[in-house]
Design a protein around this motif. Sequence first.
Motif, PDB file in Angstrom:
ATOM      1  N   TYR A  43     -13.885  16.050  35.770  1.00  0.00           N
ATOM      2  CA  TYR A  43     -14.865  15.022  36.099  1.00  0.00           C
ATOM      3  C   TYR A  43     -14.234  13.625  36.158  1.00  0.00           C
ATOM      4  N   GLU A  46     -12.024  12.564  39.000  1.00  0.00           N
ATOM      5  CA  GLU A  46     -12.673  12.538  40.303  1.00  0.00           C
ATOM      6  C   GLU A  46     -13.568  11.311  40.460  1.00  0.00           C
ATOM      7  N   THR A  47     -13.942  10.679  39.320  1.00  0.00           N
ATOM      8  CA  THR A  47     -14.939   9.621  39.343  1.00  0.00           C
ATOM      9  C   THR A  47     -14.281   8.235  39.389  1.00  0.00           C
ATOM     10  N   ASN A  57      -6.523  15.859  39.871  1.00  0.00           N
ATOM     11  CA  ASN A  57      -7.777  16.560  40.062  1.00  0.00           C
ATOM     12  C   ASN A  57      -7.576  17.784  40.958  1.00  0.00           C
ATOM     13  N   GLU A 113     -18.084  20.274  33.919  1.00  0.00           N
ATOM     14  CA  GLU A 113     -17.927  19.309  35.012  1.00  0.00           C
ATOM     15  C   GLU A 113     -19.260  19.073  35.720  1.00  0.00           C
ATOM     16  N   SER A 114     -19.969  20.166  36.014  1.00  0.00           N
ATOM     17  CA  SER A 114     -21.231  19.975  36.738  1.00  0.00           C
ATOM     18  C   SER A 114     -22.285  19.332  35.836  1.00  0.00           C
ATOM     19  N   LEU A 116     -21.640  17.037  33.607  1.00  0.00           N
ATOM     20  CA  LEU A 116     -21.292  15.610  33.587  1.00  0.00           C
ATOM     21  C   LEU A 116     -21.698  14.927  34.882  1.00  0.00           C
ATOM     22  N   LYS A 117     -21.561  15.678  35.981  1.00  0.00           N
ATOM     23  CA  LYS A 117     -21.913  15.100  37.281  1.00  0.00           C
ATOM     24  C   LYS A 117     -23.398  14.803  37.394  1.00  0.00           C
TER      25      LYS A 117
END
Lengths: 220, 342
Positions: A43, A46-47, A57, A113-114, A116-117
């Motif tokens: 995460y 990528e952010t 990443n 990860e999802s 957190l997204k």
Amino acid sequence: MFNETLVILQRELWKAFAQTFVMMGISFVLSLILGLALGFVLYLTETPAFYPKKSLNAVAAAIVNFIRSIPFIILVVFTLPFTFWLVGTKIGPIAASVPMTISATVFLARLVESSLKETDPGVIEAALASGARPWLIIRKVLLVEAAPSIARAVTVVFINLIGASAMAGMVGGGGIGNLAVQYGYYRYETGVMLFTIVVLVIVVQLSQYLGDKVAKHLSH
Amino acid sequence: MSESIRFNRVSVAFSNQGKTFTAVDKVTLAVNKGEFFGIIGPSGAGKSTLVRTVNLLQRPTSGNVYIDGQDVTSYKGRELSALRLRIGMIFQHFNLVRNSTVADNVAFALLASGTQKAKIRPRVLELLKLTGLSDKADLYPAALSGGQKQRVAIARALANNPEILLCDEATSALDPENTADVIAALRDIKAQYPLTVLFITHQEQVARSLFDRIAVMERGRIVEQGTAYEIFAHPQSKAAQDLIARSHGTEIPKEVAASLQDLLVITFREEHAYDALIAETSRKFGTDLSIIAGRIDYIQGKPLGTLVVSLGGLDPKKRVQVLAFIAERAWIQPYKKEEFDV
């Protein structure tokens, strides 16, 4: 038949339980730590607001996808040399926990990860506007907002691990999965198999109940 | 008066699939210390994008932003975090951490500034008292009304005693009652602290009751600026006229407006707000002006009177004389019927 079942269970059950406990314990604790960490890496790299690092990443994502594409039973065999190098043996519950940890880690990483997204970008923006450094935002905003969702992800991974422990058991890990296959399948002791099914159903129901409880406690 | 914020030819462009969209177009604007400065304009005018360049949530594509005379445009990392501690911000959707209590939401800003552990709780309680939320400290945001949530956000924004407070459509998601609640809180705080406030809104009502000075923004550019009174009394740009006319209290039912001829909006200059201008006009010219609508507003404590009158049927020569007489003390604009044909 009923008596025979009891005899086998009396002799084998505690050992099987102990083996499953070891496999599950090691792989759950390790994958929890590693999976959370890897999930955050996926995460955060990528952010843009945190540590955007495209190359890192891409590598992490490629590794995760590679491992996720191998069916678990094949992963067990594929990782045998690595397992032997790491723990000095290819059989037994400790050896089995190596592929279990690897598989659960990448699975949990994707779920984390999802989770957190899903954090509201506005909330992160407000935290940035407060002048907070990334590490504080990770601990006090991301982790707090994603906590219920992560708790549910951990529950899913734990239940998945129970299934994996049975498969790992079949190829030399021992445990209750092995018990069911050895006696229920190879020796036609249906009673033993039914008993293990009942045990597994209870454990899974209990895990889901606890996981939901924790998730509910964390969300407001 | 010294400057708190200065935008110097600030542009922000977004490119999407090869197309470039300029959200903010070479804006130059100064906000003085201690001012309640409003930027108004229709949605999509680039107001939010502009205000977000102040704390660099949005980096300008070109141009510079100065805080206290210091060019901050290229700040990064710790330097940027330190700058943001001096600039509080509140948002349209409050942006509170849902799974943290009210007290923890406010405490977050204090953690960001490295406040000593022991000093955090007392300061949080002090801030919640300031925003009238003393009894809500241990509740979660879900238990609060919109106005209360925004007041938590205000407490969080003010935690580190910032010099500047940015408000990005801070009342736009609220009903009138909660809007009034938040406005009252901001006014109250402004009276107690030497704070510079930069407030973005498309709500004319909010602009009327809060701002000292106003800039009007349209399609990425500042098209007009002045004191709130000037802008409301005598808007020059079409954007300002539209915005103000839309809720000027001069809305007349369409059928009524259509049936009347020669409708004019008369806005009295400050010192003449209480004059009996219409009666005087009638006496002097021996003619009757029909009043269709009217009201007096108070902006920054000054009266602003507005009337809509019909001069239908007046002979052209007399009409010119009447208008000249009125224009000595008031602004005259034609009533725009089409504006309300929505």
